[in-house]
Every structure is written in structure tokens, then in C-alpha cells.
Scaffold this active site. Structure first.
Site, PDB file in Angstrom:
ATOM      1  N   ASP A 153      14.106  14.106  17.891  1.00 63.86           N
ATOM      2  CA  ASP A 153      13.840  13.089  16.875  1.00 63.86           C
ATOM      3  C   ASP A 153      12.387  13.127  16.412  1.00 63.86           C
ATOM      4  OD1 ASP A 153      15.426  11.292  15.349  1.00 63.86           O
ATOM      5  OD2 ASP A 153      14.258   9.626  16.156  1.00 63.86           O
TER       6      ASP A 153
ATOM      7  N   GLU B 292      17.825   4.734   7.750  1.00 66.62           N
ATOM      8  CA  GLU B 292      17.132   3.730   8.577  1.00 66.62           C
ATOM      9  C   GLU B 292      18.127   2.764   9.232  1.00 66.62           C
ATOM     10  OE1 GLU B 292      14.297   4.657   9.206  1.00 66.62           O
ATOM     11  OE2 GLU B 292      12.748   4.041   7.787  1.00 66.62           O
TER      12      GLU B 292
ATOM     13  N   GLU C 292      24.255  11.925  11.186  1.00 64.60           N
ATOM     14  CA  GLU C 292      23.815  11.085  12.308  1.00 64.60           C
ATOM     15  C   GLU C 292      24.735  11.272  13.520  1.00 64.60           C
ATOM     16  OE1 GLU C 292      21.094   9.290  12.725  1.00 64.60           O
ATOM     17  OE2 GLU C 292      20.282   9.349  10.703  1.00 64.60           O
TER      18      GLU C 292
HETATM   19  C1  HMH Z   1      18.124  11.211  13.225  1.00 64.46           C
HETATM   20  N1  HMH Z   1      17.937   9.177  11.904  1.00 64.46           N
HETATM   21  C2  HMH Z   1      17.376  10.005  12.797  1.00 64.46           C
HETATM   22  N2  HMH Z   1      16.158   9.755  13.291  1.00 64.46           N
HETATM   23  C3  HMH Z   1      15.464   8.668  12.904  1.00 64.46           C
HETATM   24  N3  HMH Z   1      14.237   8.443  13.443  1.00 64.46           N
HETATM   25  C4  HMH Z   1      16.036   7.764  11.976  1.00 64.46           C
HETATM   26  C5  HMH Z   1      17.285   8.075  11.494  1.00 64.46           C
HETATM   27  C6  HMH Z   1      15.351   6.496  11.526  1.00 64.46           C
HETATM   28  O1  HMH Z   1      14.112   6.701  11.046  1.00 64.46           O
END
Ligand code: HMH
Length: 220
Positions: free
Chosen positions: A47, A139, A209
Site C-alpha cells: 500500500d 477513498e 480493491e
Molecule cells: C489500495 N485503495 C488502496 N490503498 C489506499 N491507500 C486507498 C485505497 C485509500 O487511499
């Protein structure tokens, strides 16, 4: 009566996929305290790489906003871009705390796929309405997922609470609601083909996601 916004209608229409993105087994395992910490570390380091890429995406949304005739949302979008500076510092700190060496981390396939998707939105032909709607749902998936981990009855391990608060806090929720209002207003004024593209992007974000959680939690 009060008409529900376009985005709320999509959340209803694609409810199953939305649930799969926001109540993924990885997130549920954080909330019930059974999370595999090596999976958590994998998510954290992947991330961090995602957010580095997300900076360019949010900057492109900001640019589209500034060029849009109604740019009354500029402060909210600018705030979102600016908050990523603190977020990157937070990630570096957190990655250190978990003993992960970032030099040895490279983006896995689902992350790379998400990068390609984000890059496609920086093209000037992509409208502000489509881009800001995409920003909102990206978000919101995190807000809803990590918000679930701090709701009443959670058994989230204390060392993961900081992560869950980052995206699960009331402040982050308000920010997501502001983005949703912007998206709904833009979509209400957008041509039908843009609304269609925005809905397709909404679905793609949910799929990406889900893939991102899968990548983080699976050993392969
Ligand atoms: C994969 N989706 C992913 N990482 C993040 N940090 C966010 C959304 C939200 O900013």
C-alpha cells in the site's frame, strides 16, 4: 421527495461487489483479531507503493478540478492531495516499526494493475466528473473497510489500531462524504456517456480493491 444521489444508487445496484470490497476476509480478520501479521506487513508495504502512485492520480484530479468551470471544490481536493504528504511519512514510519525493508519490496501484479488503471485517468480527455467519482470510491472503500475494524465489538489488535484509525476515523469519513457530494453534483450535470464511464470506473475500482486485498492476504 429527496432524490438519492447517483453514487448511492450505484452502491445499491452493485451491493454484492461493494460488500466484497469492504468486508473482505482480510479486513474481517483484522476486526476479529485473527489477522496473519505477515499478510498485514505485505499489505502495508504494497500500500505504501500504491499511495506513491496515488499522489499522481490525486494531483491529476486537482488539475481537472482547477480547469473545471465550477471549481468550488478545489479546497477539498487540495486537502486530499496535501494529506498524502503526511500519509507517506506515516507509511515509512509504520514500515520501519514492522521491520520491513522497503528496498526489497516491489509491486505485485494486482498493485501494478491498479497503477495502470490510475495512470489512465491522468489523460486530459478523462473528464473531471469521471475522475472525481473514481477518487471518491477509492477513498470510500478504505473508509468503510477500516471503519468496520474500529466499530463496536471489534477485537482489532492494538498494534493495528493506528492503521484502522487513519482511514476509519470520523474525519476521514467526513472527507469521503464531501467527495461524494462533489461526485454527485458533477454527475448530475454530466452527459450520459460520462455517467456511464464513471459507473464503469466505479465497478473497476471495486474489482481492483478486491484484487488488492487478495494479493495482500494470499501467500502466492
Ligand atoms: C489500495 N485503495 C488502496 N490503498 C489506499 N491507500 C486507498 C485505497 C485509500 O487511499
Amino acid at each position: 421527495g429527496v432524490e438519492a444521489g447517483t453514487t448511492a444508487a450505484w452502491m445499491e445496484r452493485h451491493r454484492q461487489m461493494y460488500e466484497r470490497a469492504t468486508r473482505h476476509p482480510f479486513i474481517v480478520s483484522i476486526r476479529d483479531g485473527t489477522v496473519d501479521l505477515s499478510a498485514f506487513k505485505r499489505w502495508l508495504s504494497q500500500d505504501y507503493l500504491f499511495v506513491r502512485e496515488f499522489v499522481a492520480f490525486t494531483a491529476s484530479v486537482l488539475l481537472k478540478c482547477c480547469k473545471h468551470e465550477d471549481n468550488s471544490d478545489m479546497e477539498i481536493i487540495l486537502g486530499g492531495v496535501a494529506s498524502l504528504s503526511d500519509e507517506l511519512s506515516w507509511f515509512k514510519n509504520e514500515v520501519d516499526r514492522w521491520g520491513v525493508d522497503l528496498a526489497s519490496v516491489s509491486p505485485l501484479n494486482s498493485n501494478l494493475e491498479y497503477h495502470r488503471f490510475l495512470r489512465s485517468f491522468t489523460e486530459p480527455e478523462i473528464s473531471y466528473a469521471v475522475a472525481v467519482t473514481t477518487f471518491w470510491i477509492i477513498e470510500t472503500v478504505y473508509q468503510d473497510s477500516f471503519g468496520f475494524c474500529i466499530e463496536e465489538g471489534n477485537k482489532t489488535p492494538p498494534e493495528l489500531m493506528g492503521t484502522c484509525q487513519r482511514w476509519g476515523s470520523a474525519g476521514f469519513k467526513q472527507y469521503c462524504q464531501s467527495l461524494q457530494r462533489i461526485a454527485d453534483r458533477c454527475l448530475a450535470n454530466a452527459p450520459a456517456d460520462a455517467v456511464k464511464s464513471a459507473e464503469e470506473a466505479f465497478i473497476q475500482v471495486l474489482e481492483l480493491e478486491i484484487g488488492f486485498w487478495e494479493m495482500s492476504s494470499s501467500q502466492s
